[in-house]
Design a protein around this motif. Structure first.
Motif, PDB file in Angstrom:
ATOM      1  N   GLY A 293     -18.307   6.300   7.411  1.00 40.82           N
ATOM      2  CA  GLY A 293     -16.896   5.532   7.644  1.00 40.82           C
ATOM      3  C   GLY A 293     -16.094   6.334   8.948  1.00 40.82           C
ATOM      4  N   ARG A 294     -15.442   6.081   9.079  1.00 38.83           N
ATOM      5  CA  ARG A 294     -14.208   6.698  10.383  1.00 38.83           C
ATOM      6  C   ARG A 294     -12.895   7.280   9.761  1.00 38.83           C
ATOM      7  NH1 ARG A 294     -16.221   8.062  15.008  1.00 38.83           N
ATOM      8  NH2 ARG A 294     -15.043   8.386  16.715  1.00 38.83           N
ATOM      9  N   VAL A 295     -11.824   8.462  10.403  1.00 38.24           N
ATOM     10  CA  VAL A 295     -10.814   7.894   9.395  1.00 38.24           C
ATOM     11  C   VAL A 295     -10.404   8.062  10.970  1.00 38.24           C
ATOM     12  CG1 VAL A 295     -11.263   9.484   7.832  1.00 38.24           C
ATOM     13  CG2 VAL A 295     -11.327  10.667   9.831  1.00 38.24           C
ATOM     14  N   THR A 296      -9.102   7.548  11.289  1.00 38.85           N
ATOM     15  CA  THR A 296      -7.929   8.200  12.773  1.00 38.85           C
ATOM     16  C   THR A 296      -6.345   8.454  11.851  1.00 38.85           C
ATOM     17  OG1 THR A 296      -9.855   6.311  13.448  1.00 38.85           O
ATOM     18  CG2 THR A 296      -7.513   6.315  14.398  1.00 38.85           C
ATOM     19  N   ASN A 297      -6.143   8.807  12.818  1.00 38.12           N
ATOM     20  CA  ASN A 297      -4.528  10.143  12.339  1.00 38.12           C
ATOM     21  C   ASN A 297      -3.988   8.610  13.296  1.00 38.12           C
ATOM     22  OD1 ASN A 297      -2.690  10.492  12.566  1.00 38.12           O
ATOM     23  ND2 ASN A 297      -2.497  12.476  13.086  1.00 38.12           N
ATOM     24  N   THR A 298      -2.658   7.825  11.895  1.00 39.09           N
ATOM     25  CA  THR A 298      -2.722   6.866  13.167  1.00 39.09           C
ATOM     26  C   THR A 298      -0.632   7.545  12.412  1.00 39.09           C
ATOM     27  OG1 THR A 298      -2.384   6.054  10.540  1.00 39.09           O
ATOM     28  CG2 THR A 298      -3.750   4.915  11.954  1.00 39.09           C
ATOM     29  N   SER A 299      -0.222   8.421  12.483  1.00 35.26           N
ATOM     30  CA  SER A 299       1.031   8.521  12.194  1.00 35.26           C
ATOM     31  C   SER A 299       1.194   9.642  13.739  1.00 35.26           C
ATOM     32  CB  SER A 299       1.537  10.087  11.688  1.00 35.26           C
ATOM     33  OG  SER A 299       0.128  10.996  11.492  1.00 35.26           O
ATOM     34  N   ASP A 300       2.451  10.059  13.915  1.00 32.59           N
ATOM     35  CA  ASP A 300       3.054  10.212  14.841  1.00 32.59           C
ATOM     36  C   ASP A 300       2.567  12.343  14.859  1.00 32.59           C
ATOM     37  OD1 ASP A 300       4.708  10.651  13.222  1.00 32.59           O
ATOM     38  OD2 ASP A 300       6.183   9.576  14.709  1.00 32.59           O
ATOM     39  N   VAL A 301       2.058  12.747  14.377  1.00 30.22           N
ATOM     40  CA  VAL A 301       2.662  13.886  13.759  1.00 30.22           C
ATOM     41  C   VAL A 301       1.139  14.147  13.655  1.00 30.22           C
ATOM     42  CG1 VAL A 301       4.586  13.804  12.502  1.00 30.22           C
ATOM     43  CG2 VAL A 301       2.185  13.973  11.578  1.00 30.22           C
ATOM     44  N   GLU A 302       0.867  15.978  13.930  1.00 29.34           N
ATOM     45  CA  GLU A 302      -0.947  16.283  14.006  1.00 29.34           C
ATOM     46  C   GLU A 302      -1.054  16.254  11.877  1.00 29.34           C
ATOM     47  OE1 GLU A 302      -1.974  20.110  15.683  1.00 29.34           O
ATOM     48  OE2 GLU A 302      -1.721  20.692  13.577  1.00 29.34           O
ATOM     49  N   LEU A 303      -2.268  16.374  11.552  1.00 32.15           N
ATOM     50  CA  LEU A 303      -3.276  16.506  10.144  1.00 32.15           C
ATOM     51  C   LEU A 303      -3.810  17.555  10.709  1.00 32.15           C
ATOM     52  CD1 LEU A 303      -3.444  12.479  10.146  1.00 32.15           C
ATOM     53  CD2 LEU A 303      -1.807  14.003   9.293  1.00 32.15           C
TER      54      LEU A 303
ATOM     55  N   GLU B 232       0.695  -1.167   0.052  1.00 32.71           N
ATOM     56  CA  GLU B 232      -0.101   0.054   0.083  1.00 32.71           C
ATOM     57  C   GLU B 232       0.702   1.080   0.416  1.00 32.71           C
ATOM     58  OE1 GLU B 232      -3.266   0.342  -0.769  1.00 32.71           O
ATOM     59  OE2 GLU B 232      -3.901  -1.740  -0.041  1.00 32.71           O
ATOM     60  N   PRO B 233       0.378   2.522  -0.703  1.00 31.68           N
ATOM     61  CA  PRO B 233       1.051   3.477  -0.686  1.00 31.68           C
ATOM     62  C   PRO B 233       0.948   4.580   0.720  1.00 31.68           C
ATOM     63  CG  PRO B 233      -1.223   4.368  -1.231  1.00 31.68           C
ATOM     64  CD  PRO B 233      -1.478   2.505  -1.764  1.00 31.68           C
ATOM     65  N   GLU B 234       2.419   4.897   1.017  1.00 29.82           N
ATOM     66  CA  GLU B 234       2.172   5.601   2.430  1.00 29.82           C
ATOM     67  C   GLU B 234       1.066   6.292   2.908  1.00 29.82           C
ATOM     68  OE1 GLU B 234       5.908   8.298   4.536  1.00 29.82           O
ATOM     69  OE2 GLU B 234       5.900   8.748   2.652  1.00 29.82           O
ATOM     70  N   ALA B 235       0.910   5.908   4.272  1.00 33.87           N
ATOM     71  CA  ALA B 235      -0.374   6.960   4.901  1.00 33.87           C
ATOM     72  C   ALA B 235      -0.129   7.387   5.904  1.00 33.87           C
ATOM     73  CB  ALA B 235      -1.556   5.577   4.582  1.00 33.87           C
ATOM     74  N   TRP B 236      -1.046   8.755   5.951  1.00 36.97           N
ATOM     75  CA  TRP B 236      -0.947   9.285   7.388  1.00 36.97           C
ATOM     76  C   TRP B 236      -1.947   8.570   8.364  1.00 36.97           C
ATOM     77  CZ3 TRP B 236       1.661  10.340   3.516  1.00 36.97           C
ATOM     78  CH2 TRP B 236       3.034  11.176   3.419  1.00 36.97           C
TER      79      TRP B 236
ATOM     80  N   PRO C  58       2.132  21.254   1.860  1.00 39.98           N
ATOM     81  CA  PRO C  58       0.923  21.334   1.336  1.00 39.98           C
ATOM     82  C   PRO C  58      -0.087  20.097   1.384  1.00 39.98           C
ATOM     83  CG  PRO C  58       3.030  20.418   0.454  1.00 39.98           C
ATOM     84  CD  PRO C  58       3.646  21.116   1.317  1.00 39.98           C
ATOM     85  N   ASP C  59      -1.341  20.560   0.196  1.00 39.91           N
ATOM     86  CA  ASP C  59      -1.931  19.010   0.783  1.00 39.91           C
ATOM     87  C   ASP C  59      -2.035  18.167   0.163  1.00 39.91           C
ATOM     88  OD1 ASP C  59      -3.674  20.932   2.350  1.00 39.91           O
ATOM     89  OD2 ASP C  59      -5.073  21.773   1.161  1.00 39.91           O
ATOM     90  N   ILE C  60      -1.853  17.429   0.488  1.00 46.68           N
ATOM     91  CA  ILE C  60      -1.445  16.036   0.149  1.00 46.68           C
ATOM     92  C   ILE C  60      -3.043  14.608   0.191  1.00 46.68           C
ATOM     93  CG2 ILE C  60       0.856  16.301   0.116  1.00 46.68           C
ATOM     94  CD1 ILE C  60       0.748  14.260   2.235  1.00 46.68           C
ATOM     95  N   THR C  61      -2.672  13.404  -0.137  1.00 48.12           N
ATOM     96  CA  THR C  61      -3.757  12.390   0.008  1.00 48.12           C
ATOM     97  C   THR C  61      -3.022  12.226   1.639  1.00 48.12           C
ATOM     98  OG1 THR C  61      -4.575  12.164  -2.177  1.00 48.12           O
ATOM     99  CG2 THR C  61      -5.110  10.588  -0.678  1.00 48.12           C
ATOM    100  N   VAL C  62      -3.601  11.956   2.527  1.00 48.46           N
ATOM    101  CA  VAL C  62      -2.605  10.759   3.852  1.00 48.46           C
ATOM    102  C   VAL C  62      -3.409   9.805   3.934  1.00 48.46           C
ATOM    103  CG1 VAL C  62      -2.581  13.095   4.347  1.00 48.46           C
ATOM    104  CG2 VAL C  62      -4.203  12.227   5.462  1.00 48.46           C
ATOM    105  N   GLY C  63      -4.903   9.674   3.189  1.00 51.91           N
ATOM    106  CA  GLY C  63      -5.142   7.974   3.815  1.00 51.91           C
ATOM    107  C   GLY C  63      -6.574   8.155   2.377  1.00 51.91           C
TER     108      GLY C  63
END
Length: 720
Positions: free
Chosen positions: A66-76, A36-40, A170-175
């Motif tokens: 659905g639901r989205v969850t920040n799985t990274s260690d940075v603020e989104l 899978e591509p990198e995801a935050w 910039p805005d990117i696709t994080v999930g």
């Protein structure tokens, strides 16, 4: 571009897909997933409404929730959920397999444009998620807004979560999140006759009557628990179920009152009686009105037992399961682990006379399509081939197995199967449900014009189809079985229970505990869970050790003395097992044997004791036989009547103080006799010689010459 893409898709179906339609109408079990591509963030699609939109109504709205969850260690930050879809229709089993294996950015697809096709999350005023923080979303688009090509097929749709990992970046696709959406206007001519079998089982917890290793069933039996949701799914129209009688027995034990054991050996009162009672009441209704089957008691690892040569354990699991009243009227169904088995296993299972043996399409593979999943097995048995991927999840990324994704996957698979079925020969399809997420929606009832529900009993009315009889059992399937250590631990429990049973005057208690623990010790639930498996068997083993090594014991005097060649000393057998209303409860029969460090000098005879009641002691005399004076160390050991050691041996130092006295007396007496005999003989010889001296001389006797030599030829004569 959309028109060109649609034309290319049609050409691919014509050139590539046609052979697939004939040879493989049902999807295979395993799918390899691309990286899978990198995801935050993780995006879960939990609801698709409607599941089957009508192409004839372009203004019909399609809603994803659905639901989205920040799985990274940075603020989104600057987060926004946008509707996404692929414009490439999927029309073949091969296309479905490719889609399931593809990464979340393959195909690239496109985000739908328009003011209503994106939403800010968590809200318009707050578009930030801290690490581990999550929020829900709902987004809607009409079919017209999605601009899908005018081709019946399965389309990938979903959402992109856009945002920033750096507040000034910039805005990117994080999930990303994707699912399937069938969009069709023409109903296939044939229907797929689908059978769903819900498996009602759980990890074993009951270790003996009234005592549980843990209380995990409380959560599973609760209002929204795993077993409650599976029970609801099993009651859906056209659905069958298979239940483990051991699970029923555990839930009944909870209702009756139970205790939960702790690691330190203490116990506490269980808290699941109310939830258990509610679940049992619903189960009773399902058994009365539903299409049910029973699994072997404890749902054992069939293949592991067969390959270990322990088919007796398998037969015992079937026998015990048939004695649980709630499920005794249900027919036997055997489902090997993951539906995989080899010929040896199927032969052994067929000997149990089951109504059906469920095997996956990973085990039974055929070169050509089989319209009916009902196959002829060995010894007149019936095999049912189920599609392992039928209850699988949707496309990645994870989570793949939300109910919504399973539902959409099922609709997509069956549409392709119906579209591919030969005319006049409706395809049969069986799926096995072991997890609530596989139930394809809350009520397991999804209506589709190409889908016809059928119970397993209805399916079995079909004439079994002949097939090659070849099974595919891989090295990976063999490695998935219970380990040698797990099977050895189960055998150890069996030996201990055998000793316990042999000890008891009336063995009902031990037999009941063995019937609980032994099938559960080889449960399928312990695959890939050796930690819990070991904890379960250790809990049972600790209980048996307490019975055999602590509750039943010997009492001895450490040092005893005997006088004479034969002697005795007292020894006591203590039975600390709890007494019951029946005087035979926990009464034991034992044997005491003695091992001597110098058996040529001293031995102690074994003792048989016919009865020691629970909570009582019995003292008997041990019989000693000593050959010489001195001390000899003896170990007293309790044994079952069959000669198996019980409890701990106890040392006794036995000292024989006059063991040689009799021997010396015999020697002295023998000496006296010898001397007396000698004296008498001497006197006798003397008397004989004296008599010879006083006797007269004997007469002289002469013999004349023979007659033949006499001059006158007269007869012989004696001259005195």
């Amino acid at each position: 571009m959309r028109a060109v893409r649609a034309l290319l898709a049609t050409l691919l179906v014509t050139v590539i897909g046609l052979p697939v339609l004939v040879a493989a109408p049902l999807l295979t079990a395993t799918t390899a997933h691309a990286a899978e591509p990198e995801a935050w963030a993780r995006v879960s699609i939990d609801q698709v409404s409607p599941a089957l939109p009508s192409r004839d109504q372009p203004d019909e709205k399609v809603t994803l929730s659905g639901r989205v969850t920040n799985t990274s260690d940075v603020e989104l930050s600057n987060l926004q959920v946008a509707f996404w879809r692929s414009l490439d229709p999927i029309e073949t089993a091969e296309g479905m397999t490719a889609a399931l294996a593809s990464a979340a950015n393959d195909p690239l697809g496109a985000r739908a444009l328009g003011g209503s096709l994106f939403v800010n999350v968590p809200s318009e005023d707050d578009r930030t998620l801290e690490p581990d923080e999550s929020t829900s979303f709902t987004i809607t688009a009409t079919l017209a807004q999605l601009e899908l090509p005018d081709i019946d097929g399965i389309y990938l749709i979903g959402v992109h979560l856009r945002g920033r990992t750096d507040s000034v970046g910039p805005d990117i696709t994080v999930g990303r999140g994707r699912t399937f959406l069938p969009v069709v206007s023409e109903t296939p001519k044939e229907k797929v006759r689908q059978t769903s079998v819900v498996v009602l089982s759980s990890r074993p917890s009951l270790v003996r009557t009234g005592y549980f290793a843990d209380d995990h069933l409380v959560d599973e039996l609760s209002g929204d628990g795993r077993l409650t949701r599976l029970l609801e799914a099993a009651g859906a129209q056209g659905t069958s179920f298979a239940i483990d009688p051991a699970l029923v027995q555990e839930v009944q034990a909870m209702v009756a009152g139970y205790r939960v054991l702790s690691d330190d050996g203490t116990s506490r009162e269980g808290t699941g009686a109310a939830a258990a009672q509610t679940w049992l009441s619903r189960l009773a209704g399902l058994i009365t009105s539903g299409d049910g089957y029973r699994l072997p008691y404890g749902n054992p690892d069939v293949t592991a037992l067969v390959h270990d040569g322990d088919t007796g354990r398998l037969r015992e699991a079937v026998r015990i399961g048939a004695q649980v009243p709630a499920t005794a009227g249900l027919r036997l169904l055997v489902l090997p682990g993951n539906g995989t088995a080899d010929e040896e296993t199927v032969q052994a299972v067929a000997a149990l006379d089951p109504a059906v043996i469920l095997l996956s399409d990973a085990t039974i593979r055929t070169a050509t399509a089989i319209d009916s999943p009902v196959l002829r097995g060995p010894a007149g048995s019936t095999l049912v081939r189920y599609t392992a991927g039928a209850s699988g999840g949707g496309p990645g990324p994870a989570p793949r197995s939300t109910p919504a994704k399973v539902q959409q996957r099922m609709l997509a698979d069956t549409w392709i199967a119906a579209r591919s079925a030969p005319e006049g020969s409706p395809a049969g399809r069986v799926r096995v449900v072991t997890d609530p997420n596989q139930t394809a929606g809350r009520d397991n009832e999804v209506a589709a014009p190409w889908l016809a529900g059928a119970t397993l009993t209805q399916l079995l009315t079909a004439t079994p189809a002949a097939w090659s009889g070849e099974y595919r059992y891989t090295a990976g399937a063999r490695d998935a079985e219970l380990t040698a250590a797990q099977l050895a631990a189960a055998r150890g429990l069996s030996e201990q229970f055998g000793t316990y049973t042999d000890l008891l005057v009336e063995p009902r208690v031990a037999q009941a505990d063995a019937a609980i623990a032994l099938p559960r010790s080889v449960s399928l639930s312990w695959r890939d869970d050796e930690t819990r498996s070991q904890r379960y068997t250790s809990t049972v083993e600790d209980y048996l050790d307490d019975v055999l090594y602590e509750r039943i014991s010997l009492g001895v005097i450490p040092r005893v003395s005997t006088t004479g060649r034969l002697g005795t000393f007292p020894i006591t057998v203590r039975n600390d097992l709890p007494a019951g209303a029946d005087p035979d409860t926990n009464a034991i029969k034992v044997r005491i044997v003695f091992g001597s460090s110098a058996s040529q000098r001293l031995t102690v005879a074994p003792i048989d004791i016919a009865r020691v009641d629970a909570g009582q002691t019995v003292t008997v005399d041990a019989q000693v036989q000593a050959e010489t004076n001195g001390s000899v160390r003896v170990r007293a050991q309790l044994q079952s009547p069959d000669g198996i050691s019980v409890g701990r041996s106890k040392p006794v130092e036995v000292t024989a103080t006059q063991a040689g006295t009799i021997g010396w007396l015999i020697a002295i007496a023998a000496g006296i006799v010898l001397v007396g005999t000698t004296v008498l003989r001497i006197r006798q010889v003397g008397r004989e010689r004296a008599a010879e001296e006083h006797e007269p001389e004997p007469l002289a006797v002469s013999r004349p010459p023979d007659r033949a030599d006499a001059p006158d030829g007269s007869k012989d004569t004696l001259d005195v």
